[in-house]
Design an enzyme around this catalytic site. Structure first.
Site, PDB file in Angstrom:
ATOM      1  N   LYS A  22      57.749   9.109  16.365  1.00  0.00           N
ATOM      2  CA  LYS A  22      58.609   8.223  16.780  1.00  0.00           C
ATOM      3  C   LYS A  22      57.937   6.952  17.122  1.00  0.00           C
ATOM      4  O   LYS A  22      58.399   5.962  16.878  1.00  0.00           O
ATOM      5  CB  LYS A  22      59.309   9.004  17.970  1.00  0.00           C
ATOM      6  CG  LYS A  22      60.044   7.921  18.817  1.00  0.00           C
ATOM      7  CD  LYS A  22      60.600   8.311  20.185  1.00  0.00           C
ATOM      8  CE  LYS A  22      59.661   8.416  21.430  1.00  0.00           C
ATOM      9  NZ  LYS A  22      59.434   7.282  22.027  1.00  0.00           N
ATOM     10  N   ASN A  23      56.916   7.168  17.797  1.00  0.00           N
ATOM     11  CA  ASN A  23      56.402   6.055  18.233  1.00  0.00           C
ATOM     12  C   ASN A  23      55.595   5.208  17.285  1.00  0.00           C
ATOM     13  O   ASN A  23      55.244   4.037  17.321  1.00  0.00           O
ATOM     14  CB  ASN A  23      55.277   6.045  19.551  1.00  0.00           C
ATOM     15  CG  ASN A  23      55.837   6.613  20.703  1.00  0.00           C
ATOM     16  OD1 ASN A  23      57.159   6.389  20.859  1.00  0.00           O
ATOM     17  ND2 ASN A  23      55.203   7.035  21.762  1.00  0.00           N
ATOM     18  N   CYS A 117      61.266   0.907  34.605  1.00  0.00           N
ATOM     19  CA  CYS A 117      61.912   2.450  33.970  1.00  0.00           C
ATOM     20  C   CYS A 117      61.374   3.484  34.755  1.00  0.00           C
ATOM     21  O   CYS A 117      60.568   3.269  36.011  1.00  0.00           O
ATOM     22  CB  CYS A 117      61.470   2.536  32.727  1.00  0.00           C
ATOM     23  SG  CYS A 117      59.734   3.108  32.363  1.00  0.00           S
ATOM     24  N   ARG A 122      56.345  -1.437  34.469  1.00  0.00           N
ATOM     25  CA  ARG A 122      56.058  -1.688  32.992  1.00  0.00           C
ATOM     26  C   ARG A 122      56.665  -3.082  32.587  1.00  0.00           C
ATOM     27  O   ARG A 122      57.510  -3.387  31.919  1.00  0.00           O
ATOM     28  CB  ARG A 122      57.012  -0.859  32.117  1.00  0.00           C
ATOM     29  CG  ARG A 122      56.603   0.553  32.174  1.00  0.00           C
ATOM     30  CD  ARG A 122      57.287   1.591  31.310  1.00  0.00           C
ATOM     31  NE  ARG A 122      56.664   1.575  30.075  1.00  0.00           N
ATOM     32  CZ  ARG A 122      57.282   2.576  29.045  1.00  0.00           C
ATOM     33  NH1 ARG A 122      57.972   3.258  29.114  1.00  0.00           N
ATOM     34  NH2 ARG A 122      56.492   2.476  27.775  1.00  0.00           N
ATOM     35  N   ASP A 305      51.220  10.615  27.411  1.00  0.00           N
ATOM     36  CA  ASP A 305      52.499  11.227  26.981  1.00  0.00           C
ATOM     37  C   ASP A 305      52.331  12.620  26.788  1.00  0.00           C
ATOM     38  O   ASP A 305      53.180  13.507  26.424  1.00  0.00           O
ATOM     39  CB  ASP A 305      52.792  10.524  25.556  1.00  0.00           C
ATOM     40  CG  ASP A 305      53.394   9.211  25.576  1.00  0.00           C
ATOM     41  OD1 ASP A 305      53.663   8.852  26.811  1.00  0.00           O
ATOM     42  OD2 ASP A 305      53.537   8.589  24.757  1.00  0.00           O
ATOM     43  N   ARG A 397      65.750  11.783  22.889  1.00  0.00           N
ATOM     44  CA  ARG A 397      65.255  10.552  22.597  1.00  0.00           C
ATOM     45  C   ARG A 397      63.944  10.768  21.668  1.00  0.00           C
ATOM     46  O   ARG A 397      63.701  10.018  20.902  1.00  0.00           O
ATOM     47  CB  ARG A 397      64.637   9.998  23.902  1.00  0.00           C
ATOM     48  CG  ARG A 397      65.776   9.252  24.725  1.00  0.00           C
ATOM     49  CD  ARG A 397      65.223   8.273  25.708  1.00  0.00           C
ATOM     50  NE  ARG A 397      64.686   7.332  25.068  1.00  0.00           N
ATOM     51  CZ  ARG A 397      63.794   6.433  25.935  1.00  0.00           C
ATOM     52  NH1 ARG A 397      63.633   6.754  27.038  1.00  0.00           N
ATOM     53  NH2 ARG A 397      62.992   5.640  25.108  1.00  0.00           N
TER      54      ARG A 397
HETATM   55  C1  UD1 Z   1      53.571   2.957  24.500  1.00  0.00           C
HETATM   56  C2  UD1 Z   1      54.463   4.112  24.055  1.00  0.00           C
HETATM   57  C3  UD1 Z   1      54.619   5.217  25.125  1.00  0.00           C
HETATM   58  C4  UD1 Z   1      53.210   5.409  25.660  1.00  0.00           C
HETATM   59  C5  UD1 Z   1      52.529   4.064  25.998  1.00  0.00           C
HETATM   60  C6  UD1 Z   1      51.186   4.539  26.606  1.00  0.00           C
HETATM   61  C7  UD1 Z   1      55.611   3.390  22.305  1.00  0.00           C
HETATM   62  C8  UD1 Z   1      57.132   3.089  21.665  1.00  0.00           C
HETATM   63  N1  UD1 Z   1      55.631   3.924  23.500  1.00  0.00           N
HETATM   64  O1  UD1 Z   1      54.482   2.269  25.566  1.00  0.00           O
HETATM   65  O2  UD1 Z   1      55.197   6.589  24.624  1.00  0.00           O
HETATM   66  O3  UD1 Z   1      53.288   6.170  26.965  1.00  0.00           O
HETATM   67  O4  UD1 Z   1      52.453   3.425  24.736  1.00  0.00           O
HETATM   68  O5  UD1 Z   1      50.348   5.116  25.767  1.00  0.00           O
HETATM   69  O6  UD1 Z   1      54.932   3.602  21.540  1.00  0.00           O
HETATM   70  N2  UD1 Z   1      51.656  -3.169  30.510  1.00  0.00           N
HETATM   71  C9  UD1 Z   1      51.401  -4.473  31.678  1.00  0.00           C
HETATM   72  N3  UD1 Z   1      52.015  -5.583  30.852  1.00  0.00           N
HETATM   73  C10 UD1 Z   1      52.406  -5.522  29.472  1.00  0.00           C
HETATM   74  C11 UD1 Z   1      52.457  -4.496  28.984  1.00  0.00           C
HETATM   75  C12 UD1 Z   1      52.115  -3.235  29.667  1.00  0.00           C
HETATM   76  O7  UD1 Z   1      51.061  -4.491  32.683  1.00  0.00           O
HETATM   77  O8  UD1 Z   1      52.822  -6.606  29.177  1.00  0.00           O
HETATM   78  C13 UD1 Z   1      51.112  -1.995  31.561  1.00  0.00           C
HETATM   79  C14 UD1 Z   1      52.007  -0.975  31.541  1.00  0.00           C
HETATM   80  O9  UD1 Z   1      52.936  -1.194  32.577  1.00  0.00           O
HETATM   81  C15 UD1 Z   1      51.418   0.343  31.529  1.00  0.00           C
HETATM   82  C16 UD1 Z   1      50.168  -0.049  30.605  1.00  0.00           C
HETATM   83  O10 UD1 Z   1      50.259  -1.424  30.520  1.00  0.00           O
HETATM   84  O11 UD1 Z   1      50.907   0.515  32.908  1.00  0.00           O
HETATM   85  C17 UD1 Z   1      50.379   0.915  29.257  1.00  0.00           C
HETATM   86  O12 UD1 Z   1      51.671   0.071  28.688  1.00  0.00           O
HETATM   87  P1  UD1 Z   1      51.543  -0.017  26.984  1.00  0.00           P
HETATM   88  O13 UD1 Z   1      50.361   0.564  26.426  1.00  0.00           O
HETATM   89  O14 UD1 Z   1      52.160  -1.307  26.825  1.00  0.00           O
HETATM   90  O15 UD1 Z   1      52.899   1.037  26.736  1.00  0.00           O
HETATM   91  P2  UD1 Z   1      54.169   0.902  25.705  1.00  0.00           P
HETATM   92  O16 UD1 Z   1      53.514   0.051  24.533  1.00  0.00           O
HETATM   93  O17 UD1 Z   1      55.124   0.416  26.599  1.00  0.00           O
END
Ligand code: UD1
Length: 418
Positions: A22-23, A117, A122, A305, A397
């Site tokens: 999915k991701n 969320c 996030r 995850d 999901r």
């Molecule tokens: C993706 C995955 C999710 C997984 C996560 C971490 C998808 C669709 N989802 O989520 O299943 O749990 O990677 O492996 O691929 N952060 C910030 N600022 C930002 C972006 C992120 O502070 O602009 C922080 C987030 O709050 C979190 C951390 O960075 O604490 C990691 O987030 P991120 O790697 O961005 O996760 P996603 O891409 O949302």
């Protein structure tokens, strides 16, 4: 709304498919916005987040066909609108990945801010800072991010943290920017490599994906996409843990052992026999598992995850273990539900301390996110008596017909209307 009902205590055995990730499929579907040529994706899982993504792409003007299960044909030649509305972004944070492609192809994008969320606040600051480095003007008003740029310009981007989504957004945007982009501190997850591979097939100049420095040479336009999505390492890992928690023997077909090395290492240390093949992984658990402490980390570390699923296993292991969650600030929503099933877990900030018990006791439980829900299904497989997992839409999901798949392995599990 349905619920999942499990009669615990059955040992699982047999073969199960990992299915497409999915991701990986989500960013690949958003990447189709970068081209006006036809995109063909195979091995796309049939899960709710993919349906949400298709609805969003269609709302933007894409035409989508599914000639056979798992195969998607996406035609974004008539995409005109460049707004991702709150109703859809609210349902699925990954919708924020429309920002980079729309901005790069049309010079403008208006995307709802995702908000918080169940697992933490996030923010999207890393995405926005990176796109600003490529010359985008970014305004935030009325809950929306409005970004524009005549044409993006390549630049030197240093991500504040190795965010998966930010790496994907900026990598997609940079493919159509003028000149060269360097992304430092990039995420190294296999899903990033899969996206880069598909983009290269469309004519993008990308090097270094899978390492923390990615180099992108912008091009004028991208061509058709033809790509098969990688297997889902989180789904594969979940089914391996399902085998282990029931003292069973499970082979996951399609699983890539190289994408699962941190989990397989932990399972081996817990006493599982692990057999790695090029395109499958099998585990056998004959004794009571030994407790092993873990800390989540960006890839290739232990995936956040899989943290909830492993915690279910630690609840019925021998000994004491700590689980440190270092990626998300609030990803322990499953703990109170596991405690209702009799688990001995103590929480202290980012650390959970789990004392393994001989067994759990079935109970009605509910969770607030995808992986927490599946952790409760795993706990139910090992528990004495009946477990009912409510709010099944979280599971749907990211897991395809989980009750059918686990039944085929010998679990007593069914879906019932509430
Ligand atoms: C993706 C995955 C999710 C997984 C996560 C971490 C998808 C669709 N989802 O989520 O299943 O749990 O990677 O492996 O691929 N952060 C910030 N600022 C930002 C972006 C992120 O502070 O602009 C922080 C987030 O709050 C979190 C951390 O960075 O604490 C990691 O987030 P991120 O790697 O961005 O996760 P996603 O891409 O949302």
């Amino acid at each position: 709304m349905d619920k999942i009902v499990i009669e615990g205590g059955h040992r699982l055995g047999g073969t199960i498919d990992a299915g497409g990730a999915k991701n990986a499929a989500l960013p690949l579907l958003f990447a189709t916005l970068l081209t006006d040529e036809l995109c063909r994706l195979k091995n796309v899982p049939d899960v709710a987040d993919i349906r949400t993504t298709c609805r969003l792409l269609e709302q933007l003007g894409a035409r989508i066909r599914r000639p056979k299960p798992g195969e998607f044909l996406v035609d974004c030649s008539s995409v005109g609108a460049s707004e991702a509305p709150y109703e859809l972004v609210r349902k699925m944070r990954a919708s924020f990945l429309t920002l980079g492609p729309l901005l790069a192809r049309f010079g403008r994008a208006r995307v709802s801010q995702p908000g918080g969320c169940a697992i933490g606040s996030r923010p999207v600051d890393i995405h926005l800072a990176a796109l600003a480095r490529l010359g985008a003007t970014i305004e935030q008003e009325h809950g929306y991010v409005d970004a524009h740029a005549q044409r993006l310009e390549g630049g030197h981007v240093i991500l504040e943290g190795p965010s998966v989504g930010a790496t994907e957004n900026v990598m997609m945007a940079a493919t159509l920017a003028d000149g060269k982009t360097l992304i430092e501190n990039a995420a190294r997850e296999p899903e990033i490599v899969d996206l880069a591979t598909a983009l290269r097939g469309m004519g993008a100049g990308i090097r270094g994906d899978g390492s923390s420095v990615i180099e992108i040479e912008g091009v004028e336009s991208l061509g058709a996409m033809k790509h098969t999505v990688i297997p889902d390492r989180i789904v594969a890992g979940t089914y391996l843990i399902a085998g282990a928690i029931t003292g069973g023997a499970v082979l996951v077909r399609g699983a890539r052992p190289d994408h699962l090395s941190s989990l397989l290492d932990v399972l081996s240390r817990m006493g599982c026999r692990v057999a790695r093949e090029a395109d499958s992984v099998a585990i056998t658990m004959e004794n009571v598992p030994r407790s092993v402490s873990v800390a989540t980390a960006p890839y290739p570390g232990f995936p956040t995850d899989l943290q909830a699923q492993l915690m279910a296993l630690l609840c019925v292991s021998d000994g004491l273990a700590t689980v440190d969650e270092t990626i998300f600030e609030n990803r322990f929503m499953h703990v109170q539900e596991l405690v209702r099933m009799g688990a001995d877990i103590r929480l202290n900030g980012h650390r959970a301390t789990v004392r393994g018990l001989r067994s759990l006791s079935g109970a009605p439980v509910m969770a607030t996110d995808l992986r927490a829900s599946v952790c409760l299904v795993l706990a139910g497989l090992a528990a004495e008596g009946t477990t009912e997992v409510l709010r099944v839409y979280h599971l749907d999901r990211g897991y395809e017909r989980i009750e059918e798949k686990l039944s085929a392995l010998g679990a007593e599990i069914r879906r019932e209307p509430m």
